[in-house]
Design a protein around this motif. Structure first.
Motif, PDB file in Angstrom:
ATOM      1  N   LYS A 119       0.811  -1.222   0.000  1.00  0.00           N
ATOM      2  CA  LYS A 119       0.000   0.000   0.000  1.00  0.00           C
ATOM      3  C   LYS A 119       0.839   1.265   0.000  1.00  0.00           C
ATOM      4  CE  LYS A 119      -3.855  -2.190   2.416  1.00  0.00           C
ATOM      5  NZ  LYS A 119      -4.675  -2.198   3.655  1.00  0.00           N
ATOM      6  N   GLU A 152     -12.554   4.722  -9.891  1.00  0.00           N
ATOM      7  CA  GLU A 152     -12.476   3.897  -8.688  1.00  0.00           C
ATOM      8  C   GLU A 152     -13.311   4.448  -7.544  1.00  0.00           C
ATOM      9  OE1 GLU A 152      -9.980   4.834 -10.481  1.00  0.00           O
ATOM     10  OE2 GLU A 152      -9.118   2.981 -11.265  1.00  0.00           O
ATOM     11  N   ARG A 153     -13.495   5.779  -7.456  1.00  0.00           N
ATOM     12  CA  ARG A 153     -14.256   6.339  -6.339  1.00  0.00           C
ATOM     13  C   ARG A 153     -15.579   6.973  -6.791  1.00  0.00           C
ATOM     14  NH1 ARG A 153     -13.827  11.870  -5.552  1.00  0.00           N
ATOM     15  NH2 ARG A 153     -12.200  12.977  -6.695  1.00  0.00           N
ATOM     16  N   THR A 206     -12.953   7.923   0.754  1.00  0.00           N
ATOM     17  CA  THR A 206     -12.632   6.563   0.346  1.00  0.00           C
ATOM     18  C   THR A 206     -11.767   5.913   1.413  1.00  0.00           C
ATOM     19  OG1 THR A 206     -12.702   7.173  -1.993  1.00  0.00           O
ATOM     20  CG2 THR A 206     -11.589   5.122  -1.437  1.00  0.00           C
ATOM     21  N   ASN A 230      -9.146   2.147  -0.261  1.00  0.00           N
ATOM     22  CA  ASN A 230      -9.298   2.029  -1.706  1.00  0.00           C
ATOM     23  C   ASN A 230     -10.429   1.083  -2.102  1.00  0.00           C
ATOM     24  OD1 ASN A 230      -7.289   3.797  -2.648  1.00  0.00           O
ATOM     25  ND2 ASN A 230      -5.696   2.260  -2.272  1.00  0.00           N
TER      26      ASN A 230
END
Length: 782
Positions: free
Chosen positions: A58, A120-121, A647, A650
């Motif tokens: 990460k 992605e968000r 978020t 992730n």
């Protein structure tokens, strides 16, 4: 000498053996992966040929054991260009920097007109189409190009007209169904961050970089009371910093065949005539036959009336009806009034940029010949963009888009549309090509019975009409935008944007003295007095009609951005701002009788005040129609808006947005003007869960949203609306008058649309198969 060669061979062999042993010694490689801005990247795959895959942590770090010198590693990320690395003997801790993949970035980022949201968000229902797909169609209208590519977008062709094929048409579209009770159902169009209220045909598709469609409330509620029908965000092409000079040119030609008028299944003409004759025998047409206004009758009924009056024998009637039954006007329409449409498009652009600026200049020219003869459309566009980095934190953008649309067309009847032909068994010409007349305004039998030498020819021959009238429309559009963007620090940014939009449309239609419109108006008011003197209040000559429509819009926006994306497990994005807009529209029409286009003269003696008898009492005494109209509208809006998302890991994203709009169309109380709208959304990126690591799925995300958006109908107002005018009385006296158009309604507010949306995004087999599924519920709150 032989001994020396022996020693050299021995040394070389030892070195090779040592290198081979060294190369086979296991190597441990450590390092970090980041982007060009220095931000650590996770979700990076490291592929070692023959030794499996490794995942970056990460915080962007990685640790790989059991490597050998010379092994090749491949680093890949969905939004970045893949990069290869060869292991060397002295590698201990390396840094891998990945460059953004512009193509993948376009696919993975949505524009709302206020901000860019990574896929992605995103919790809302978005759909994006880039220029690669947009350019697959040669249509001159940008929405025509993409309407078939967008799921949930419906094109209403109920009012389509074959006579308009090949023209720059405003498409009738709605997204996720009809969303308004009485207002427009057309989606809000955004061009480069601002609402676009002009003609969509003024936008050159070759200048469009991508289109994002906002479908549900979570995606579109940021636009508030204007977004109930969905939002289409158009982003035009820009130059890129630190890029070499790019010159692009393109040309394409498209040929559209004549419309298939026989595609519509219609009753056979022989059967239609049989039905009309049965209705005639039962007295269905008696009221029209006996009417003083002499309305148009079917030609079979005209024939029956001639037989009744002794003008046709039984045998002649049957022969004529048989001929009608075997005649189809669509054959003549395709032969004389339609042609294949040809559309040619040319574009040229230059773009580039340096360390402190980027630019793009583009021009385009389109020429289109419509499927209806004597119809032509031309478009010229010019676009210029420049972005300048004034300081390390401050940058400015200037954008200009100019277009000129010209449309020329003969003013003909719409002989055929989706409802069928108005004169199904008529003919436009004889077998040798001589023009024939068809009904126009009045019964053909009545027109043929007139033997008044004071009248002009009152028959209507479409093929002759092509020579005697023409229409021309010119639309000039200019959009200028300016913005300042200031990055206070890594977290906060400020922006101010302004746009000015000017559109001016001029229309002109010329009917010369031989056109049916001019001849018909002269005849309608022609009367012979008791002394035999012929009275013509409208003189013999042509008619000129012209008009203009001018629209000026101003938009201003102040916005604050907050972004915190440094932590590997948490990400926060928030925007807050205010927006003001004003639009003024002025229009007028005018015209002239007795017009001579060659000498540019017209009659100045037209009496619009008094009433005149119509010829043969076809209608009541009437005033000569005046062309003059004039109108003006002003609409102003003030808005506050905000949008935010958080978020976690992730994987989990929660978002929300709000907007309050106020307008001058409502009451005097400020609190009654404001209309709050909001939305909320959740998303779960299932693919990033640990239990999905061994499953060959590239993307799997679940979305859920709930919210409210609105619709605006500027024709409605909470205040009393009065229209002033002048009434011409029977005795020639002008009386001032006023008419209440809209009664007061203090409870009036915008329409509010509630939308619930559930969505699933997926991608399989290395993104070879991808898609999304959405379920939505819409309801209108009165």
């Amino acid at each position: 000498m032989k001994q020396l060669n022996y020693y050299m061979l021995l040394v070389a062999t030892c070195l090779i053996l040592r290198l081979e042993v060294f190369a086979q010694r296991p190597v441990t490689l450590k390092g970090r992966v980041q982007n060009q801005e220095g931000k650590a990247l996770s979700d990076v795959n490291i592929i070692s040929v023959g030794k499996g895959n490794t995942k970056v942590q990460k915080n962007g770090t990685f640790n790989i054991n059991s490597l050998s010198i010379g092994d090749t590693l491949k680093f890949s990320h969905i939004s970045y260009v893949p990069k290869s690395y060869v292991v060397r003997s002295n590698d201990l801790n390396i840094l891998i920097v990945l460059e953004r993949n512009s193509i993948r970035l376009q696919e993975a980022v949505f524009s709302t007109g206020f901000q860019y949201i990574p896929k992605e968000r995103a919790t809302g229902s978005f759909e994006k189409i880039d220029s690669l797909y947009i350019n697959r169609s040669p249509a001159p209208n940008i929405l025509t190009r993409v309407k078939s590519m967008i799921s949930g977008m419906y094109s209403d062709n109920a009012n389509a007209n074959f006579n308009n094929t090949g023209k720059f048409a405003n498409e009738s579209l709605n997204i996720h169904g009809v969303s308004s009770i009485r207002g427009a159902n057309y989606p809000l169009i955004i061009v480069d961050n601002f609402p676009y209220s002009g003609d969509i045909n003024a936008i050159n598709p070759n200048d469009v970089e991508n289109i994002t469609v906002l479908k549900d409330a979570a995606a579109s509620s940021i636009w508030g009371a204007q977004a109930g029908n969905g939002v289409i965000v158009i982003t035009t092409k820009r130059g890129k910093q630190n890029s070499s000079l790019v010159v692009e040119a393109s040309q394409n030609t498209a040929v559209i065949q004549k419309p298939d008028l026989f595609k519509r299944q219609a009753i056979a003409n022989a059967d239609l005539i049989a039905v009309q004759l049965e209705l005639y025998n039962k007295g269905y047409y008696n009221s029209n036959i006996n009417s003083r206004s002499k309305p148009i009758l079917p030609m079979a009924i005209e024939a029956m009336e001639k037989k009744k009056k002794g003008l046709l024998t039984e045998e002649e009637l049957n022969d004529l009806l048989d001929t009608y039954g075997q005649t189809d006007i669509r054959n003549d329409l395709l032969k004389y009034l339609y042609r294949p449409a040809i559309s040619s498009q040319y574009s040229f652009s230059v773009s580039g940029g340096g360390d402190r600026n980027s630019f793009r200049i583009a021009t385009g020219y389109d020429r289109s010949k419509g499927t209806q003869v004597s119809s032509d459309n031309n478009r010229f566009t010019l676009k210029a963009y420049n972005k300048l980095k004034l300081t390390r934190k401050l940058e400015a953008e200037l954008d200009m888009m100019y277009s000129r649309l010209e449309s020329r067309q003969t003013q003909l009847l719409s002989y055929y549309d989706n409802s069928g032909s108005r004169y199904p068994y008529s003919s436009l010409a004889t077998a040798d090509g001589q023009s024939l007349s068809i009904p126009y305004n009045y019964s053909i039998g009545y027109i043929e019975s007139l033997a008044d030498p004071n009248l002009l020819d009152w028959t209507y021959k479409p093929l002759e009409e092509l020579k005697h009238n023409k229409g021309n429309a010119v639309l000039n559009s200019l959009l200028t935008s300016a913005s300042l963007n200031y990055q206070i620090n890594k977290l906060f940014g400020l922006s101010f944007r302004y746009r000015n939009e000017i559109q001016k449309k001029d229309d002109e239609a010329v009917f010369d003295q031989y056109s049916i419109r001019s001849r018909g108006m002269v005849n309608l008011y022609t009367n012979a007095g008791t002394n035999g003197v012929v009275s013509r209040p409208i003189p013999v000559g042509g008619i000129l009609e012209f008009g203009s429509n001018n629209a000026v819009s101003h938009f201003g926006r102040f916005q604050v951005d907050f972004k915190w994306n440094d932590h590997p497990d948490h990400s926060v994005n928030v925007i807050l701002g205010s927006e003001v807009s004003a639009k003024a529209v002025r229009s007028f029409t005018d015209g002239m009788y007795g017009y001579d286009g060659e000498k540019l003269i017209y009659s100045t003696q037209i009496d619009y005040m008094n009433r005149y008898p119509t010829y043969n009492n076809l209608a009541s005494n009437a005033q000569i129609p005046s062309f003059i109209t004039k109108s003006q509208t002003n609409n102003r809006y003030v808005s506050l808006f905000g949008n935010g998302s958080y978020t976690l890991l992730n994987r989990y994203t929660v978002s929300g947005s709000f907007r309050k709009d106020a307008s001058n169309v409502f009451g005097v109380n400020t609190n009654d003007k404001w209309n709050p709208l909001w939305s909320a959304g959740l998303s779960w990126n299932i693919k990033k869960e640990r239990f999905m690591e061994s499953i060959p799925v590239n993307e799997l995300k679940l979305r859920a949203t709930y919210g409210f958006s609105g619709n605006i109908d500027p024709s409605r107002s909470g205040n009393t609306t009065i229209q002033y005018s002048t009434i011409n009385a029977l005795y020639g006296i002008s009386w001032p008058s006023a008419q209440v158009l809209v009664a007061p309604n203090p409870s009036l507010r915008w329409e509010k649309i509630k939308t619930v949306n559930l969505g699933l995004d997926y991608s399989l087999f290395n993104s070879r198969i991808s898609g999304s599924v959405d379920m939505y519920w819409k309801s209108h709150l009165i």
